[in-house]
Design a protein around this motif. Structure first.
Motif, mmCIF file in Angstrom:
data_model
loop_
_atom_site.group_PDB
_atom_site.id
_atom_site.type_symbol
_atom_site.label_atom_id
_atom_site.label_comp_id
_atom_site.label_asym_id
_atom_site.label_seq_id
_atom_site.Cartn_x
_atom_site.Cartn_y
_atom_site.Cartn_z
ATOM 1 N N SER A 116 -20.248 38.824 12.573
ATOM 2 C CA SER A 116 -21.661 38.822 12.983
ATOM 3 C C SER A 116 -21.857 38.654 14.476
ATOM 4 C CB SER A 116 -22.404 37.708 12.239
ATOM 5 O OG SER A 116 -21.830 36.449 12.531
ATOM 6 N N TYR A 117 -20.877 38.089 15.172
ATOM 7 C CA TYR A 117 -21.035 37.822 16.603
ATOM 8 C C TYR A 117 -20.554 38.977 17.481
ATOM 9 C CZ TYR A 117 -16.092 36.664 15.951
ATOM 10 O OH TYR A 117 -14.767 36.705 15.598
ATOM 11 N N THR A 118 -20.142 40.092 16.894
ATOM 12 C CA THR A 118 -19.526 41.172 17.659
ATOM 13 C C THR A 118 -20.520 42.235 18.094
ATOM 14 O OG1 THR A 118 -19.007 42.403 15.651
ATOM 15 C CG2 THR A 118 -17.349 40.837 16.445
ATOM 16 N N CYS A 119 -20.049 43.059 19.028
ATOM 17 C CA CYS A 119 -20.871 44.171 19.515
ATOM 18 C C CYS A 119 -21.241 45.138 18.393
ATOM 19 C CB CYS A 119 -20.124 44.933 20.613
ATOM 20 S SG CYS A 119 -20.031 44.072 22.193
ATOM 21 N N LEU A 120 -20.253 45.524 17.609
ATOM 22 C CA LEU A 120 -20.517 46.513 16.564
ATOM 23 C C LEU A 120 -21.515 46.016 15.525
ATOM 24 C CD1 LEU A 120 -17.119 48.311 15.801
ATOM 25 C CD2 LEU A 120 -19.216 49.294 16.713
ATOM 26 N N HIS A 121 -21.540 44.714 15.282
ATOM 27 C CA HIS A 121 -22.496 44.178 14.316
ATOM 28 C C HIS A 121 -23.929 44.395 14.798
ATOM 29 C CE1 HIS A 121 -24.760 41.146 11.977
ATOM 30 N NE2 HIS A 121 -23.869 41.432 11.029
ATOM 31 N N SER A 122 -24.128 44.429 16.118
ATOM 32 C CA SER A 122 -25.475 44.617 16.661
ATOM 33 C C SER A 122 -25.907 46.085 16.693
ATOM 34 C CB SER A 122 -25.555 44.036 18.085
ATOM 35 O OG SER A 122 -24.862 44.842 19.027
ATOM 36 N N TRP A 123 -24.986 46.980 16.301
ATOM 37 C CA TRP A 123 -25.355 48.397 16.258
ATOM 38 C C TRP A 123 -26.170 48.665 14.989
ATOM 39 C CZ3 TRP A 123 -20.957 52.197 18.065
ATOM 40 C CH2 TRP A 123 -20.566 51.855 19.373
ATOM 41 N N ASP A 124 -27.462 48.450 15.086
ATOM 42 C CA ASP A 124 -28.383 48.675 13.976
ATOM 43 C C ASP A 124 -29.222 49.902 14.311
ATOM 44 O OD1 ASP A 124 -30.443 48.696 12.127
ATOM 45 O OD2 ASP A 124 -30.623 46.514 12.072
ATOM 46 N N PHE A 125 -29.008 50.973 13.586
ATOM 47 C CA PHE A 125 -29.614 52.253 13.954
ATOM 48 C C PHE A 125 -31.076 52.389 13.559
ATOM 49 C CE2 PHE A 125 -25.077 52.912 14.075
ATOM 50 C CZ PHE A 125 -24.916 53.643 15.246
#
Length: 377
Positions: free
Chosen positions: A42-51
């Motif tokens: 949850s703390y990673t960059c990819l987790h924040s990729w919400d399209f």
């Protein structure tokens, strides 16, 4: 008040007008989908990729917090955090045609590097170090005509280096260390400044044509390979060269020529199979500060000229006689290094240079074919 509202509306309209082109969004979705969700904390960059949000439209408050940069409607930089992402790299990454930088280092990407990656026309920096990419180095890598930094070290790549590597005329830094690369060193690009090919399975000898074009080369790191033959004198005279590491190979001899405007600072030829006698010429290199010849088969006396070097490692050879007294003079600067594990006489125990004991006399006698040792000492 009405003026303020109008300005806010204009700013709002401008912000929402920035929309990442659809082909870039498709590529970003494919990249995230190719990674095992269990390796996206949850703390990673990819987790924040919400399209549900547009990748390039600011402000990035909850979505696309990191991992990419844009210029207008195009993605120009893909830099993932070293979070242990595990997955493959999809060929559709080639749709991100405005990418200037890709950095996926220190994760767990595996499989082959897709050929399509090397069709990106604007790529200047490619860093895939510290993953598990496998397969041969694709010849298509030489299509990256704008590439300046290429680091694919610490993977499982195999095969030989492309013979057309010299066509990467903008390349200044190349690191393919810690792979399984085989074959000889090809002709290197002309603007190369640093080359690191450490811990591979490179073979053959050093060919002059491999380095002729690289007049700006400052650092050569090719230790822990299977290179053989003689280290030629011209190699040490390569223009601009400052650091050389050829240790842990199978070189048997080296030639030393008189230095001409040399910038050499550090040379490591340790753990080879070098034989013969140590020439005094090497100490004439004006900038040389560190010289390592540890664990070879060198014989004879140590020339006094080497007392000028601040760092000197000659341990593990067959040097005989009394070591030059200037090594231990209180009036000279302190020399660091080692003279141990040789056949020297009276190497003072109080000196750090002599911490390693000398070889047994029987070993030294055998090396000098019985009795020859006394005549030389």
């Amino acid at each position: 008040m009405y003026t303020t509202i109008i300005i806010l509306l204009i700013l709002s309209t401008t912000t929402t007008a920035i929309a990442t082109i659809s082909s870039d969004i498709t590529a970003l979705k494919a990249i995230k989908s190719s990674i095992n969700p269990a390796t996206i904390p949850s703390y990673t960059c990819l987790h924040s990729w919400d399209f549900t949000s547009d990748p390039c439209s600011p402000p990035h408050v909850t979505h696309f917090l990191c991992g990419l940069s844009c210029s207008g409607k195009r993605v120009t930089q893909l830099t993932l955090d070293p979070a242990g992402y595990s997955g493959t790299l999809p060929p559709i990454i080639s749709q991100l045609t405005q990418l200037i930088t890709i950095d996926l280092s220190d994760n767990r990407f595996h499989g082959q590097i897709p050929n399509s990656l090397f069709s990106l026309p604007n790529l200047q920096t490619l860093i895939l170090a510290g993953n598990s990419f496998s397969g041969v180095i694709p010849p298509a890598i030489t299509n990256l005509r704008k590439i300046q930094t290429l680091d694919i070290s610490h993977n499982a790549l195999s095969g030989s280096l492309p013979k057309t590597l010299a066509s990467l005329t903008e390349l200044t830094r190349l690191d393919l260390s810690f792979n399984q690369v085989t074959g000889p060193i090809p002709v290197l690009p002309k603007n190369l400044i640093q080359v690191a090919l450490k811990a591979n399975s490179l073979s053959g000898d050093l060919q002059k044509q491999s380095f002729t074009e690289s007049s700006q080369l400052e650092v050569i790191e090719v230790s822990q390979n299977s290179l053989t033959g003689t280290i030629p004198g011209w190699f040490f005279l390569t223009p601009s060269l400052q650091q050389i590491n050829l240790s842990n190979n199978s070189f048997t001899r080296f030639q030393i020529l008189k230095p001409v405007n040399s910038s050499l600072v550090a040379v490591n030829l340790g753990f080879n199979k070098l034989s013969g006698y140590l020439p005094a010429t090497f100490s004439a290199y004006p900038m040389l500060a560190s010289f390592t010849l540890s664990y070879n088969n060198l014989k004879g006396r140590i020339p006094w000229e080497y007392t000028k070097l601040p760092r000197l490692f000659l341990d593990g050879n067959l040097f005989i006689g009394l070591p030059p007294k200037d090594f231990f003079s209180r009036k000279t600067f302190i020399i660091s290094g080692s003279l141990g594990d040789n056949c020297l006489k009276s190497c003072p125990a109080w000196s750090k240079l002599c911490f390693k004991s000398q070889k047994p006399c029987s070993v030294c006698q055998k090396a000098y074919r019985s009795g020859k040792l006394e005549s030389k000492s």
